[in-house]
Design a protein around this motif. Sequence first.
Motif: not given
Length: 355
Positions: A109-133
Amino acid sequence: DLTNNNATTMSLTRKDAQKLDEFFNKITLAEVVKGKPDIVSVETTTTVEDTLKILNSKKILSVPVLDKKSNEYVGIISISDIVVAVCFNPCFTSLTNGGMKSISQEEMGKVLEKSIFKNSVADLLGITEEGKTLWVFDEKENLNKIAEYMSCGVHRALITREGKKPCYLTQSDVTKCIAFKLKEDADVKALLAIPLSKLGHVKEGKKVVSVKTNETALAGFRRLLQWRSFRDWNLASLPVVDEKKGSVVGNLSESDLRGMNEDRLLDLCFSVTEYLTTFYGEMRAPVTVTAETTFVEALEKVVSEKVHRAWIVDKNGQPVGTFSLSDVIAQFTVYPWEHTAAEKEIYEDLWITSG
């Protein structure tokens, strides 16, 4: 022979390389994107889980992210960003040693609570170089212009169209166009009747980094992205090899995470073969070629099989190189092929001398 450091042109004269470059100058982007659907986008508030559903249903690898307030695109969210966020999430820490067998229901249950599936995609922008442009081109420009960027690692771009909404252009679109146009240009096609071994795609005496059939899918996805070059250049795929023979029996790519959701998160702890079988009903056969396969033959195979790369294998079926869409496009440009520099680093860091 060319005297620069571009391994992929070692069997072509400078005059021949110029002909390949001119081949692209004859093609406009409008020709390549003809009939392409309008662009699909998500909003900054869209969840990661919903974005994955869109990627999976549309069979695409990325989408632009729209800020509803400003009505402007603020970046691209790709499967690469999501793979990094999911597979390197601290939620898997408790599974590192004991794995699925040792985890309690409470810990799960704790594993699932910490997963990022409910996060907004805005939180992930720029993780990889190509996503910044967000790369934008007009349909009136020729293919040579965008090839300059794609040969340096850019995998997709937004194309503006007169009287229409913009659309996406991907490396797959460009590669299919090349294969089609080569049928109309016998001279250029003849220039590329060269074995892949002569074009620098085979590294003698070395083994390609891979994931074994008895390793977990999580280990495979992490191996894809834990190296700087993979994150920057999105090579995005590993051959799945038989744990005993070392022969290629499958393929694990970032796109194999598109069907993931919170309910299936722990499937990543299955062996890579179980994971792929769970998602597709079977582990799909890999697309392979040999060192003696010509560039044209390999191109036709990649296009007909609708894949992003073919694994180059030896007589025992073991991987000795790769032939990717970046390789195809780079062959037609005279620009510094920086994706090959990234591959060189990968070979130095990740390839293990045999014996």
